[in-house]
Write a protein that holds these residues in place. Structure first.
Motif, PDB file in Angstrom:
ATOM      1  N   UNK A  26       0.856  -1.192   0.000  1.00 13.45           N
ATOM      2  CA  UNK A  26       0.000   0.000   0.000  1.00 13.45           C
ATOM      3  C   UNK A  26       0.891   1.242   0.000  1.00 13.45           C
ATOM      4  N   UNK A  27       0.447   2.322  -0.649  1.00 14.54           N
ATOM      5  CA  UNK A  27       1.260   3.537  -0.662  1.00 14.54           C
ATOM      6  C   UNK A  27       1.411   4.099   0.753  1.00 14.54           C
ATOM      7  N   UNK A  59       0.838  12.421   9.362  1.00 14.16           N
ATOM      8  CA  UNK A  59       0.706  11.163  10.112  1.00 14.16           C
ATOM      9  C   UNK A  59       2.062  10.502  10.220  1.00 14.16           C
ATOM     10  N   UNK A  60       2.317   9.908  11.377  1.00 14.72           N
ATOM     11  CA  UNK A  60       3.523   9.121  11.571  1.00 14.72           C
ATOM     12  C   UNK A  60       3.333   7.758  10.910  1.00 14.72           C
ATOM     13  N   UNK A  61       4.423   7.064  10.648  1.00 15.29           N
ATOM     14  CA  UNK A  61       4.345   5.741  10.038  1.00 15.29           C
ATOM     15  C   UNK A  61       3.579   4.763  10.925  1.00 15.29           C
ATOM     16  N   UNK A  62       3.517   5.032  12.220  1.00 16.08           N
ATOM     17  CA  UNK A  62       2.785   4.174  13.160  1.00 16.08           C
ATOM     18  C   UNK A  62       1.317   4.546  13.271  1.00 16.08           C
TER      19      UNK A  62
END
Length: 149
Positions: A26-27, A59-62
Motif C-alpha cells: 500500500x502507498x 501522520x507518523x508511520x505508526x
C-alpha cells in the motif's frame, strides 16, 4: 462442502501474514524523513495577535497524527479564550518568556527551557504571564493532531 465457525477461526492466524504483506504494498502516506526549515514554514496571525508558524503536520508511520508549530504569544495573551480538551496529547517547549499552563485547575509556571505536557482529553489552557512576548513550540501527537489549525 461447509466450513464450521471453529475451522474458520483456526484459519485467521494463517491469513494475518498475508494481510501484512498486502499492507506492505500500500502507498505510504506518512510524513517522510526530512528536515523542516524554519525559514520556509508558513506563518499566520491568530485572532489574539499570536503569530503561529506551522513547522510540520501529518501522520507518523505508526498511524498517529502529529503537528508541530511555533507560537509567538504577546504579553498577557492566550491562544484560546477558555480551557479546552481534545483527543491528542500536547507538549509545549518554551524558548522565551513565561507561560502559565493550567491542567485540570492546577497551574504550572513554564520558563525558558521548560516543557509542559497534557495528555489526551485533559482540560487545559495556557497564557503568557510575563511582561514580554513568549515563544514556544507546540508538539501535538495523537488522534486529530494532523487536522488542527
Amino acid at each position: 462442502m461447509s466450513i464450521t465457525r471453529r475451522a474458520m477461526c483456526a484459519l485467521i492466524p494463517a491469513l494475518l501474514p498475508a494481510a501484512q504483506q498486502l499492507r506492505a504494498f500500500a502507498p505510504d502516506k506518512s510524513l517522510p524523513s526530512r528536515a523542516f526549515s524554519f525559514d520556509k514554514a508558513p506563518m499566520h496571525l491568530a485572532n489574539n495577535n499570536a503569530q503561529i508558524r506551522l513547522m510540520m503536520r501529518g501522520k507518523l508511520a505508526t498511524g498517529e497524527g502529529i503537528e508541530v508549530h511555533e507560537t509567538t504569544l504577546p504579553a498577557g495573551g492566550a491562544p484560546t479564550a477558555t480551557t479546552h480538551h481534545h483527543p491528542h496529547s500536547e507538549m509545549w517547549l518554551i524558548r522565551e518568556g513565561t507561560i502559565e499552563l493550567t491542567v485540570n485547575d492546577k497551574h504550572f509556571r513554564l520558563e525558558p527551557g521548560s516543557v509542559g505536557f497534557v495528555r489526551s482529553n485533559e482540560e487545559h489552557g495556557i497564557r503568557n504571564v510575563g511582561p514580554t512576548a513568549a515563544l514556544y513550540f507546540v508538539v501535538a501527537v495523537g488522534p486529530g493532531a494532523e487536522l488542527q489549525e
